[in-house]
Write a protein that holds these residues in place. Sequence first.
Motif, PDB file in Angstrom:
ATOM      1  N   ARG A  36       0.821  -1.211   0.000  1.00 57.71           N
ATOM      2  CA  ARG A  36       0.000   0.000   0.000  1.00 57.71           C
ATOM      3  C   ARG A  36       0.850   1.254   0.000  1.00 57.71           C
ATOM      4  NH1 ARG A  36      -4.104  -0.227   4.781  1.00 57.71           N
ATOM      5  NH2 ARG A  36      -2.152  -0.555   5.933  1.00 57.71           N
ATOM      6  N   PRO A  38       3.471   4.318  -1.371  1.00 59.69           N
ATOM      7  CA  PRO A  38       3.392   5.208  -2.513  1.00 59.69           C
ATOM      8  C   PRO A  38       4.078   4.628  -3.722  1.00 59.69           C
ATOM      9  CG  PRO A  38       4.982   6.008  -0.898  1.00 59.69           C
ATOM     10  CD  PRO A  38       4.278   4.867  -0.275  1.00 59.69           C
ATOM     11  N   ARG A  39       3.527   4.882  -4.868  1.00 55.84           N
ATOM     12  CA  ARG A  39       4.109   4.374  -6.112  1.00 55.84           C
ATOM     13  C   ARG A  39       5.065   5.399  -6.701  1.00 55.84           C
ATOM     14  NH1 ARG A  39      -1.372   2.087  -9.098  1.00 55.84           N
ATOM     15  NH2 ARG A  39      -1.966   0.595  -7.461  1.00 55.84           N
ATOM     16  N   GLU A  46      -1.643  10.702  -2.355  1.00 54.98           N
ATOM     17  CA  GLU A  46      -2.706   9.875  -2.904  1.00 54.98           C
ATOM     18  C   GLU A  46      -3.989  10.704  -3.000  1.00 54.98           C
ATOM     19  OE1 GLU A  46      -3.118   6.451  -0.473  1.00 54.98           O
ATOM     20  OE2 GLU A  46      -1.164   5.619  -1.027  1.00 54.98           O
ATOM     21  N   ARG A  48      -8.102  10.476  -4.110  1.00 54.32           N
ATOM     22  CA  ARG A  48      -9.187   9.529  -4.372  1.00 54.32           C
ATOM     23  C   ARG A  48     -10.520  10.257  -4.431  1.00 54.32           C
ATOM     24  NH1 ARG A  48     -11.577   5.148  -0.811  1.00 54.32           N
ATOM     25  NH2 ARG A  48     -10.530   6.258   0.874  1.00 54.32           N
ATOM     26  N   ARG A 307      -4.272  12.023   0.919  1.00 53.85           N
ATOM     27  CA  ARG A 307      -3.439  11.367   1.932  1.00 53.85           C
ATOM     28  C   ARG A 307      -1.985  11.394   1.485  1.00 53.85           C
ATOM     29  NH1 ARG A 307      -4.187   5.307   4.572  1.00 53.85           N
ATOM     30  NH2 ARG A 307      -2.490   5.471   6.087  1.00 53.85           N
ATOM     31  N   TRP A 308      -1.149  11.999   2.298  1.00 51.11           N
ATOM     32  CA  TRP A 308       0.282  12.061   2.002  1.00 51.11           C
ATOM     33  C   TRP A 308       0.966  10.872   2.659  1.00 51.11           C
ATOM     34  CZ3 TRP A 308       3.394  14.844  -1.101  1.00 51.11           C
ATOM     35  CH2 TRP A 308       4.766  14.764  -0.882  1.00 51.11           C
ATOM     36  N   ARG A 309       1.663  10.099   1.866  1.00 53.72           N
ATOM     37  CA  ARG A 309       2.361   8.915   2.375  1.00 53.72           C
ATOM     38  C   ARG A 309       3.865   9.135   2.250  1.00 53.72           C
ATOM     39  NH1 ARG A 309      -0.060   4.076   3.404  1.00 53.72           N
ATOM     40  NH2 ARG A 309      -2.269   3.845   2.853  1.00 53.72           N
TER      41      ARG A 309
END
Length: 333
Positions: A36, A38-39, A46, A48, A307-309
Amino acid sequence: MEFLNDYGLFLAKAVTIVIAIAAVAMVLATLAGRGRGPRGGREALEVRRLNERYRDMGRRIERTLARGRRDRRRLARREKHDTPRRGRGEARLPRLYVLDFEGDLRASAVESLREEVSAVLRNARSDDEVLVRLESGGGTVPSYGLAASQLARLRDKGIRVTICVDRVAASGGYLMAAVADHLVAAPFAVIGSIGVVAQLPNLHRLLKRHDIDYELHTAGEHKRTLTVFGENTDAGREKFREELDAVHDLFKQHLARYRPALDLPRVATGEFWLGSRARELDLVDAVGTSDDLLLERGERMDLVHLRWRRHEPLGRRLSLVLESVLARIRTSY
């Protein structure tokens, strides 16, 4: 000497238990977060669309309950009609940016919050709003002060901020919640605890009983007021209480600025109230849940969840877990 041996054995056992608990927590956190992250990098924002999520939930129910080919055709035509289509150049709907803040003692989520707030400020228009789903029982003073300041950045730019508390916003959590233009709490959410607490053990008499000396040298009269191992004085205690009162006064000044209708002598006592009673005391503006608010706003706004990952190396994550377990909170909301 026997005391020192027993104490050393106890300390070794305690440290071993703490490390074991931290290791298990780290493994569980790693497994929960696997796949899950970050890519395309170690940090990522993220984004959504929540409107589609709610719409798909309703459609899944209708498809499951549809009877026969005729019902399915009727449902397909309705879904096609309900799907929003905007032509080129058509004005977009106002957006509701949805942020989540789950607080711990150090308000570690503030590192993500500051990035999410910056992203909103970069893109928001005057008719956009922000919804923060907040949950926190409070923690250290500087950390929650910074978190509240991040939300104040939105208000200072003229962006309307709604905060929803479904379970708890107490102490430092309420310090954050008070910044909202509109504050909503669930009926049984814990609200308030407007106070400051500090505690620490003192082992001076224990050390003295076993002929163990402890020396503390400072430069500056009030560099250290109370200590764990040294002999505390009445003057040190008085200065320590002055510091607590100063933080409490700053807390109340903050509330007077953002919620001027509050009866501070009545509510700034360290007590907490459930959501319905908190509404009667003007601690919140309305009673409800974030779920109802999102469904209502989804009828007229684009719901955008941010959402910051940030991916932390394994060693860093383990050190944070250990720090959280071992840290002694000196002063906290």
